[in-house]
Structures are given as C-alpha cells and as structure tokens.
Design a protein around this motif. Structure first.
Motif, PDB file in Angstrom:
ATOM      1  N   GLY A 230      44.476  -2.959  32.910  1.00  0.00           N
ATOM      2  CA  GLY A 230      45.684  -3.257  33.665  1.00  0.00           C
ATOM      3  C   GLY A 230      46.981  -3.136  32.899  1.00  0.00           C
ATOM      4  N   ILE A 231      48.048  -3.435  33.610  1.00  0.00           N
ATOM      5  CA  ILE A 231      49.402  -3.442  33.073  1.00  0.00           C
ATOM      6  C   ILE A 231      49.979  -4.822  33.349  1.00  0.00           C
ATOM      7  CG2 ILE A 231      51.721  -2.490  33.337  1.00  0.00           C
ATOM      8  CD1 ILE A 231      50.410   0.143  34.141  1.00  0.00           C
ATOM      9  N   PHE A 232      50.582  -5.436  32.337  1.00  0.00           N
ATOM     10  CA  PHE A 232      51.183  -6.751  32.495  1.00  0.00           C
ATOM     11  C   PHE A 232      52.697  -6.614  32.537  1.00  0.00           C
ATOM     12  CE2 PHE A 232      47.384  -7.772  29.706  1.00  0.00           C
ATOM     13  CZ  PHE A 232      46.593  -8.179  30.760  1.00  0.00           C
ATOM     14  N   VAL A 233      53.316  -7.124  33.572  1.00  0.00           N
ATOM     15  CA  VAL A 233      54.766  -7.230  33.654  1.00  0.00           C
ATOM     16  C   VAL A 233      55.034  -8.707  33.929  1.00  0.00           C
ATOM     17  CG1 VAL A 233      56.860  -6.507  34.847  1.00  0.00           C
ATOM     18  CG2 VAL A 233      55.000  -4.882  34.506  1.00  0.00           C
TER      19      VAL A 233
ATOM     20  N   GLY B 253      66.306 -12.245  24.812  1.00  0.00           N
ATOM     21  CA  GLY B 253      66.189 -12.459  23.382  1.00  0.00           C
ATOM     22  C   GLY B 253      65.069 -11.729  22.672  1.00  0.00           C
ATOM     23  N   PHE B 254      64.092 -11.190  23.397  1.00  0.00           N
ATOM     24  CA  PHE B 254      63.015 -10.475  22.725  1.00  0.00           C
ATOM     25  C   PHE B 254      63.386  -9.031  22.414  1.00  0.00           C
ATOM     26  CE2 PHE B 254      59.567 -13.303  24.692  1.00  0.00           C
ATOM     27  CZ  PHE B 254      59.448 -14.047  23.542  1.00  0.00           C
ATOM     28  N   GLY B 255      64.263  -8.465  23.210  1.00  0.00           N
ATOM     29  CA  GLY B 255      64.545  -7.050  23.053  1.00  0.00           C
ATOM     30  C   GLY B 255      63.527  -6.171  23.753  1.00  0.00           C
ATOM     31  N   TYR B 256      62.631  -6.790  24.534  1.00  0.00           N
ATOM     32  CA  TYR B 256      61.608  -6.018  25.241  1.00  0.00           C
ATOM     33  C   TYR B 256      61.886  -5.902  26.728  1.00  0.00           C
ATOM     34  CZ  TYR B 256      58.622  -6.547  21.132  1.00  0.00           C
ATOM     35  OH  TYR B 256      58.105  -6.508  19.878  1.00  0.00           O
ATOM     36  N   GLY B 257      63.013  -6.425  27.192  1.00  0.00           N
ATOM     37  CA  GLY B 257      63.270  -6.450  28.625  1.00  0.00           C
ATOM     38  C   GLY B 257      63.113  -5.107  29.297  1.00  0.00           C
ATOM     39  N   SER B 258      63.574  -4.050  28.659  1.00  0.00           N
ATOM     40  CA  SER B 258      63.428  -2.719  29.245  1.00  0.00           C
ATOM     41  C   SER B 258      62.498  -1.850  28.418  1.00  0.00           C
ATOM     42  CB  SER B 258      64.800  -2.044  29.356  1.00  0.00           C
ATOM     43  OG  SER B 258      65.373  -1.940  28.066  1.00  0.00           O
TER      44      SER B 258
ATOM     45  N   SER C 236      52.997  -2.048  29.690  1.00  0.00           N
ATOM     46  CA  SER C 236      53.254  -3.474  29.902  1.00  0.00           C
ATOM     47  C   SER C 236      54.663  -3.805  29.429  1.00  0.00           C
ATOM     48  CB  SER C 236      52.241  -4.327  29.130  1.00  0.00           C
ATOM     49  OG  SER C 236      50.981  -4.252  29.741  1.00  0.00           O
ATOM     50  N   LYS C 237      55.268  -4.810  30.067  1.00  0.00           N
ATOM     51  CA  LYS C 237      56.629  -5.190  29.727  1.00  0.00           C
ATOM     52  C   LYS C 237      56.794  -6.694  29.741  1.00  0.00           C
ATOM     53  CE  LYS C 237      58.887  -1.126  31.620  1.00  0.00           C
ATOM     54  NZ  LYS C 237      59.903  -0.625  32.553  1.00  0.00           N
ATOM     55  N   CYS C 238      57.666  -7.181  28.848  1.00  0.00           N
ATOM     56  CA  CYS C 238      58.111  -8.566  28.915  1.00  0.00           C
ATOM     57  C   CYS C 238      59.226  -8.611  29.938  1.00  0.00           C
ATOM     58  CB  CYS C 238      58.659  -9.022  27.567  1.00  0.00           C
ATOM     59  SG  CYS C 238      57.407  -9.188  26.296  1.00  0.00           S
ATOM     60  N   GLN C 239      59.087  -9.470  30.917  1.00  0.00           N
ATOM     61  CA  GLN C 239      60.099  -9.550  31.959  1.00  0.00           C
ATOM     62  C   GLN C 239      60.176 -10.977  32.454  1.00  0.00           C
ATOM     63  OE1 GLN C 239      59.968  -6.414  34.889  1.00  0.00           O
ATOM     64  NE2 GLN C 239      60.472  -7.854  36.499  1.00  0.00           N
TER      65      GLN C 239
ATOM     66  N   GLU D 296      59.583 -14.497  36.440  1.00  0.00           N
ATOM     67  CA  GLU D 296      58.260 -14.424  37.050  1.00  0.00           C
ATOM     68  C   GLU D 296      57.593 -15.782  36.871  1.00  0.00           C
ATOM     69  OE1 GLU D 296      56.571 -11.571  38.273  1.00  0.00           O
ATOM     70  OE2 GLU D 296      58.289 -10.267  37.988  1.00  0.00           O
ATOM     71  N   ASP D 297      56.529 -16.028  37.614  1.00  0.00           N
ATOM     72  CA  ASP D 297      55.762 -17.250  37.395  1.00  0.00           C
ATOM     73  C   ASP D 297      55.359 -17.325  35.935  1.00  0.00           C
ATOM     74  OD1 ASP D 297      55.947 -17.904  40.046  1.00  0.00           O
ATOM     75  OD2 ASP D 297      53.973 -17.133  40.571  1.00  0.00           O
ATOM     76  N   GLY D 298      55.497 -18.474  35.326  1.00  0.00           N
ATOM     77  CA  GLY D 298      55.129 -18.670  33.928  1.00  0.00           C
ATOM     78  C   GLY D 298      56.307 -18.777  32.992  1.00  0.00           C
ATOM     79  N   SER D 299      57.484 -18.293  33.388  1.00  0.00           N
ATOM     80  CA  SER D 299      58.655 -18.394  32.521  1.00  0.00           C
ATOM     81  C   SER D 299      58.952 -19.853  32.216  1.00  0.00           C
ATOM     82  CB  SER D 299      59.880 -17.770  33.178  1.00  0.00           C
ATOM     83  OG  SER D 299      59.821 -16.379  33.140  1.00  0.00           O
ATOM     84  N   GLY D 300      59.150 -20.157  30.932  1.00  0.00           N
ATOM     85  CA  GLY D 300      59.497 -21.500  30.518  1.00  0.00           C
ATOM     86  C   GLY D 300      58.316 -22.425  30.304  1.00  0.00           C
ATOM     87  N   PHE D 301      57.105 -21.981  30.640  1.00  0.00           N
ATOM     88  CA  PHE D 301      55.924 -22.811  30.434  1.00  0.00           C
ATOM     89  C   PHE D 301      55.425 -22.688  29.006  1.00  0.00           C
ATOM     90  CE2 PHE D 301      55.982 -22.532  34.979  1.00  0.00           C
ATOM     91  CZ  PHE D 301      55.450 -23.732  35.408  1.00  0.00           C
ATOM     92  N   SER D 302      54.729 -23.698  28.550  1.00  0.00           N
ATOM     93  CA  SER D 302      54.129 -23.681  27.217  1.00  0.00           C
ATOM     94  C   SER D 302      53.132 -22.543  27.098  1.00  0.00           C
ATOM     95  CB  SER D 302      53.407 -25.011  26.967  1.00  0.00           C
ATOM     96  OG  SER D 302      52.670 -24.958  25.775  1.00  0.00           O
TER      97      SER D 302
END
Length: 121
Positions: free
Chosen positions: A5-8, A44-49, A56-59, A62-68
């Motif tokens: 798969g691909i993770f975004v 802050g990661f520099g992976y947004g685009s 796969s991309k850091c974006q 989405e659900d999960g942002s800010g969670f441990s």
C-alpha cells in the motif's frame, strides 16, 4: 518483505533508535521537562509535498494528527538507508517486525496500535 500500500497520513519520522515511542523526560535548571512524541500535523518535517518510499507522504489534518506515537501506529514507511525494527515493548523488547529500507508495511496484528519502541539496524 513486501511493499504494502501507500500511506498518506500524519507521520512520526526518525533515523535513530527510539527506546520509547512515548518520549522522554530531562532535567533542566527550571525542573523536569517532557518531550512527548506525537504524529505531526503536517508542519515542520519538510515532507508535506515530498514523497516517502513508494509514493507515501506525511500529511497533516488526517485522523491521528497530534496523537501519541506509542501504541497508535498501524503502519510504517522506511525512507532510511537502513532497516528499522518496531517492537511491542519499550527498550526494544518483545514481538517485533522489521521494515526494510524503501518499504511500506502495515504492522502485523500483534503490533498494530501496540508499538512501544524501535531500533535502527
């Protein structure tokens, strides 16, 4: 190992061994300071685009942002030149799964949302 798969999604990125995905405490002159690892909101990661392996991309937003990160990851994307191993317990103990360089993987059932530490191999 196989690419799956691909993770975004929001990401936690590291290129080192992490004894605990919770984070750590340290002592300063003003007292104990906490550092808690969270999935990034997309800043802050520099992976947004930029892409991680296999599209796969850091974006954020989405659900999960800010969670441990500890006990909340369902998959991993390894953009490092070395393999990483995800462990069930802190301090690299218990059941583990190795994510090879350049691979995306869903975590195995025993580790899905039960990840406590990792090691750069």
């Amino acid at each position: 190992m196989q690419n799956i798969g691909i993770f975004v999604s929001p990401c936690f990125t590291t290129n080192r061994t992490e004894d605990s995905h919770l984070g750590y405490d340290y002592l300063t002159s003003s007292g104990v300071q906490e550092v808690r690892y969270q999935f990034n909101y997309g800043y802050g990661f520099g992976y947004g685009s930029s892409s991680l392996p296999n599209g796969s991309k850091c974006q954020g937003a989405e659900d999960g942002s800010g969670f441990s990160v500890k006990n909340n990851a369902a998959g991993a994307s390894n953009g490092d030149s070395r393999s990483h191993r995800i462990f069930y317990y802190s301090n690299q103990q218990g059941t583990y799964q190795t994510i090879e360089s350049g691979h995306n993987e869903n975590l195995i059932a025993a580790l899905k949302n039960e990840n406590a530490s990792s090691a750069r191999l």
